[in-house]
Each structure stands twice: as C-alpha cells, then as structure tokens.
Design a protein around this motif. Structure first.
Motif, mmCIF file in Angstrom:
data_model
loop_
_atom_site.group_PDB
_atom_site.id
_atom_site.type_symbol
_atom_site.label_atom_id
_atom_site.label_comp_id
_atom_site.label_asym_id
_atom_site.label_seq_id
_atom_site.Cartn_x
_atom_site.Cartn_y
_atom_site.Cartn_z
ATOM 1 N N MET A 1 -15.358 -12.466 -5.890
ATOM 2 C CA MET A 1 -14.540 -12.225 -4.699
ATOM 3 C C MET A 1 -13.419 -11.253 -5.050
ATOM 4 S SD MET A 1 -12.346 -14.959 -2.416
ATOM 5 C CE MET A 1 -13.828 -15.894 -1.993
ATOM 6 N N ASN A 2 -13.242 -10.230 -4.207
ATOM 7 C CA ASN A 2 -12.177 -9.273 -4.447
ATOM 8 C C ASN A 2 -10.842 -9.856 -4.005
ATOM 9 O OD1 ASN A 2 -13.937 -7.290 -5.412
ATOM 10 N ND2 ASN A 2 -14.394 -6.568 -3.345
ATOM 11 N N ARG A 3 -9.854 -9.742 -4.871
ATOM 12 C CA ARG A 3 -8.507 -10.208 -4.577
ATOM 13 C C ARG A 3 -7.558 -9.013 -4.552
ATOM 14 N NH1 ARG A 3 -8.940 -15.684 -3.231
ATOM 15 N NH2 ARG A 3 -10.284 -16.747 -4.743
ATOM 16 N N PRO A 4 -6.480 -9.077 -3.772
ATOM 17 C CA PRO A 4 -5.452 -8.044 -3.890
ATOM 18 C C PRO A 4 -4.950 -7.974 -5.335
ATOM 19 C CG PRO A 4 -5.048 -9.443 -1.983
ATOM 20 C CD PRO A 4 -6.159 -10.094 -2.754
ATOM 21 N N LEU A 5 -4.448 -6.825 -5.712
ATOM 22 C CA LEU A 5 -4.087 -6.599 -7.108
ATOM 23 C C LEU A 5 -3.125 -7.639 -7.670
ATOM 24 C CD1 LEU A 5 -3.846 -2.723 -7.161
ATOM 25 C CD2 LEU A 5 -5.170 -4.116 -8.760
ATOM 26 N N HIS A 6 -2.142 -8.054 -6.885
ATOM 27 C CA HIS A 6 -1.141 -8.985 -7.413
ATOM 28 C C HIS A 6 -1.741 -10.370 -7.669
ATOM 29 C CE1 HIS A 6 -1.112 -8.879 -3.057
ATOM 30 N NE2 HIS A 6 -0.584 -10.084 -3.004
ATOM 31 N N LEU A 7 -2.707 -10.780 -6.849
ATOM 32 C CA LEU A 7 -3.372 -12.063 -7.091
ATOM 33 C C LEU A 7 -4.330 -11.959 -8.273
ATOM 34 C CD1 LEU A 7 -4.159 -13.347 -3.473
ATOM 35 C CD2 LEU A 7 -2.046 -13.541 -4.810
ATOM 36 N N ALA A 8 -5.046 -10.842 -8.339
ATOM 37 C CA ALA A 8 -5.959 -10.637 -9.466
ATOM 38 C C ALA A 8 -5.198 -10.556 -10.780
ATOM 39 C CB ALA A 8 -6.771 -9.362 -9.245
ATOM 40 N N ALA A 9 -4.024 -9.950 -10.766
ATOM 41 C CA ALA A 9 -3.227 -9.841 -11.995
ATOM 42 C C ALA A 9 -2.819 -11.215 -12.508
ATOM 43 C CB ALA A 9 -1.992 -8.980 -11.745
ATOM 44 N N TYR A 10 -2.573 -12.146 -11.599
ATOM 45 C CA TYR A 10 -2.248 -13.509 -12.029
ATOM 46 C C TYR A 10 -3.443 -14.144 -12.734
ATOM 47 C CZ TYR A 10 -0.411 -18.267 -11.927
ATOM 48 O OH TYR A 10 0.047 -19.523 -12.289
ATOM 49 N N LEU A 11 -4.620 -13.992 -12.171
ATOM 50 C CA LEU A 11 -5.821 -14.537 -12.799
ATOM 51 C C LEU A 11 -6.053 -13.889 -14.160
ATOM 52 C CD1 LEU A 11 -8.258 -14.605 -9.740
ATOM 53 C CD2 LEU A 11 -6.774 -16.428 -10.581
ATOM 54 N N LEU A 12 -5.748 -12.602 -14.249
ATOM 55 C CA LEU A 12 -5.923 -11.876 -15.506
ATOM 56 C C LEU A 12 -5.022 -12.439 -16.600
ATOM 57 C CD1 LEU A 12 -7.563 -9.312 -16.407
ATOM 58 C CD2 LEU A 12 -5.446 -8.026 -16.050
ATOM 59 N N ALA A 13 -3.832 -12.894 -16.216
ATOM 60 C CA ALA A 13 -2.842 -13.359 -17.189
ATOM 61 C C ALA A 13 -2.891 -14.864 -17.434
ATOM 62 C CB ALA A 13 -1.436 -12.972 -16.704
ATOM 63 N N PHE A 14 -3.820 -15.566 -16.766
ATOM 64 C CA PHE A 14 -3.859 -17.026 -16.844
ATOM 65 C C PHE A 14 -4.776 -17.478 -17.979
ATOM 66 C CE2 PHE A 14 -4.851 -21.373 -15.610
ATOM 67 C CZ PHE A 14 -3.622 -21.836 -15.167
ATOM 68 N N ASP A 15 -4.237 -18.261 -18.878
ATOM 69 C CA ASP A 15 -5.008 -18.822 -19.991
ATOM 70 C C ASP A 15 -5.700 -20.088 -19.475
ATOM 71 O OD1 ASP A 15 -5.947 -20.145 -22.276
ATOM 72 O OD2 ASP A 15 -4.308 -19.405 -23.518
ATOM 73 N N THR A 16 -6.988 -20.002 -19.244
ATOM 74 C CA THR A 16 -7.698 -21.124 -18.637
ATOM 75 C C THR A 16 -7.842 -22.312 -19.580
ATOM 76 O OG1 THR A 16 -9.824 -20.141 -19.273
ATOM 77 C CG2 THR A 16 -8.980 -19.616 -17.071
ATOM 78 N N PRO A 152 -14.474 0.805 -9.131
ATOM 79 C CA PRO A 152 -13.407 -0.011 -8.542
ATOM 80 C C PRO A 152 -12.016 0.421 -9.005
ATOM 81 C CG PRO A 152 -15.172 -1.393 -9.400
ATOM 82 C CD PRO A 152 -15.414 -0.022 -9.918
ATOM 83 N N PHE A 153 -11.231 0.900 -8.056
ATOM 84 C CA PHE A 153 -9.854 1.301 -8.354
ATOM 85 C C PHE A 153 -9.061 0.123 -8.895
ATOM 86 C CE2 PHE A 153 -5.434 1.396 -6.845
ATOM 87 C CZ PHE A 153 -4.970 2.571 -7.425
ATOM 88 N N ALA A 154 -9.249 -1.042 -8.288
ATOM 89 C CA ALA A 154 -8.485 -2.221 -8.687
ATOM 90 C C ALA A 154 -8.727 -2.570 -10.151
ATOM 91 C CB ALA A 154 -8.830 -3.411 -7.799
ATOM 92 N N ASP A 155 -9.971 -2.499 -10.597
ATOM 93 C CA ASP A 155 -10.276 -2.820 -11.987
ATOM 94 C C ASP A 155 -9.595 -1.838 -12.938
ATOM 95 O OD1 ASP A 155 -11.767 -4.906 -11.100
ATOM 96 O OD2 ASP A 155 -13.697 -4.179 -11.842
ATOM 97 N N ALA A 156 -9.570 -0.561 -12.561
ATOM 98 C CA ALA A 156 -8.911 0.440 -13.401
ATOM 99 C C ALA A 156 -7.424 0.142 -13.522
ATOM 100 C CB ALA A 156 -9.125 1.837 -12.825
ATOM 101 N N VAL A 157 -6.788 -0.233 -12.415
ATOM 102 C CA VAL A 157 -5.356 -0.551 -12.447
ATOM 103 C C VAL A 157 -5.109 -1.801 -13.283
ATOM 104 C CG1 VAL A 157 -3.370 -1.237 -11.047
ATOM 105 C CG2 VAL A 157 -4.887 0.586 -10.252
ATOM 106 N N LEU A 158 -5.938 -2.805 -13.108
ATOM 107 C CA LEU A 158 -5.774 -4.036 -13.887
ATOM 108 C C LEU A 158 -5.957 -3.765 -15.380
ATOM 109 C CD1 LEU A 158 -7.698 -6.512 -11.565
ATOM 110 C CD2 LEU A 158 -5.225 -6.472 -11.964
#
Length: 218
Positions: A1-16, A152-158
């Motif tokens: 599921m595509n998330r806005p960048l700020h939500l995706a960035a949180y998932l990126l930084a979350f240690d599961t 995907p632009f979002a992936d490049a930014v992340l």
C-alpha cells in the motif's frame, strides 16, 4: 500500500523487533523532511528565488499532519533547512496518531496516575509493511540498475532520507560509502523538483548534529 512520504518515513525508521523507533530524535528530522517533500511533490509548497518556502495553496489535504505543516509554512518565509529543524516532535507525534487512526500502530494509553513520560509507547502488530519498505529502500540504494529505471519518486526520496539521515536500521555506514554515486542519483530525483529541499536533505546528518549539539549518527 502506498503511503504519503511522512507516514512511510515513520515505517522506514521503526525497528519492528524492538517495537520502537530506532532513534526517536533522528526520526523527527526525517519525518519533517519527508512531510515537506510530500507537500512540494503535491505542488502545495515551492521555494522562491531566495530559497525560502512559499505556500502555493493552503487547501485542505485530508491529512492532518500536512494541514498542520501548511499552516506553519504560511506564518513566515524560512528555508527548507529551517523548517526541517522546527516542531519536529509535534510532527512525529502527529504522524503516530495518524498511523494509529489508520490501524497501522497502536499507542499505549497514558496513565493519569503514573509518571510523566515524554511520549506514549507505540507497537506495530503486523510488521510486514515496515519490513518490506525497509528492504525495498535498501535494495534501491544497493541495486545495480540505473535509477531512471526505478520509477517511484517516493522510494527515491525515502532512500535519500535513509542515506543522508544515517538511518542505520536500513543502511549501514558501508552501504552509504559503497554506493555514494547511487545515493546522489536518488537525491537528484528530489533535486529535479525542489533543488533547495534536496540540498537540505543532502546535509541532513550535519543539520541533526548541529541542532542536537553533537548527536551521533555515523
């Protein structure tokens, strides 16, 4: 599921595994930069000739995090870097609340009789989305194909945020050093749209260290 960048960035930084952000302070910077990039990509905010941020439209975005940031941007002209440094904890908490509403995370209730804590504990019952994103972004940096073939632009930014923000959960120091040209190419995807924000992202770790009086991040 595509998330806005700020939500995706949180998932990126979350240690599961630890069920927490790997570095909450660092995540605040990353999320602010990601939210600014989201607004710029939507055309809601641009930079003027002096490199300061200007709001193009303050129309509601249906995202409380972005609406609050737009209201901030309209108060006075500042550079992208200055906006990244401001109100980071507020944005971080707003993102957590948004993800809780969406059912992505759960937040512990505050104990009115317990000790005062700076933030509520957050848990992620299903880590697959976060893990998949972390792997995808890491592979984007390590991969051998041309960046132009990763649309995907979002992936490049992340990926740029993870690299320049020294997000060790996703990219090691070796990864960053071994793939500097690719990180530059990914950052250029943002530069093509918003040059000033791309420069701010490229200097993200230095900004963090300066703002925090010597915070680590190697």
């Amino acid at each position: 599921m595509n998330r806005p960048l700020h939500l995706a960035a949180y998932l990126l930084a979350f240690d599961t595994q630890a069920q927490s952000l790997q570095d909450r302070t660092r995540a605040g910077f990353l999320l602010r930069a990601a939210a600014l990039a989201e607004l710029a990509h939507r055309g809601a905010a641009v930079e003027d000739d002096a490199g300061r941020v200007r709001v193009v439209t303050a129309a509601p975005t249906e995202d409380g995090v972005l609406d609050a940031l737009l209201a901030e941007l309209g108060t006075r002209p500042r550079t992208w870097k200055a906006w990244i440094r401001r109100s980071r904890e507020d944005t971080l908490e707003a993102v957590e609340q948004r993800l809780a509403v969406l059912g992505v995370v759960t937040m512990a209730d505050r104990d009115p009789f317990g000790p005062v804590v700076p933030h509520r504990a957050v848990a992620m019952a299903d880590p697959r989305e976060a893990l998949d994103l972390q792997v995808r972004v890491a592979e984007l940096v390590r991969g051998g194909g041309p960046v132009a073939e990763t649309p995907p632009f979002a992936d490049a930014v992340l990926a740029a945020l993870a690299a320049h923000g020294h997000l060790r959960l996703v990219l090691s120091r070796h990864d960053r050093r071994a793939h500097t040209e690719r990180v530059t190419a990914l950052t250029d995807r943002l530069k093509a749209e918003t040059p000033g924000l791309a420069r701010a992202v490229a200097g993200l770790n230095v900004t963090m260290v300066a703002a925090q009086g010597g915070m680590g991040g190697s």
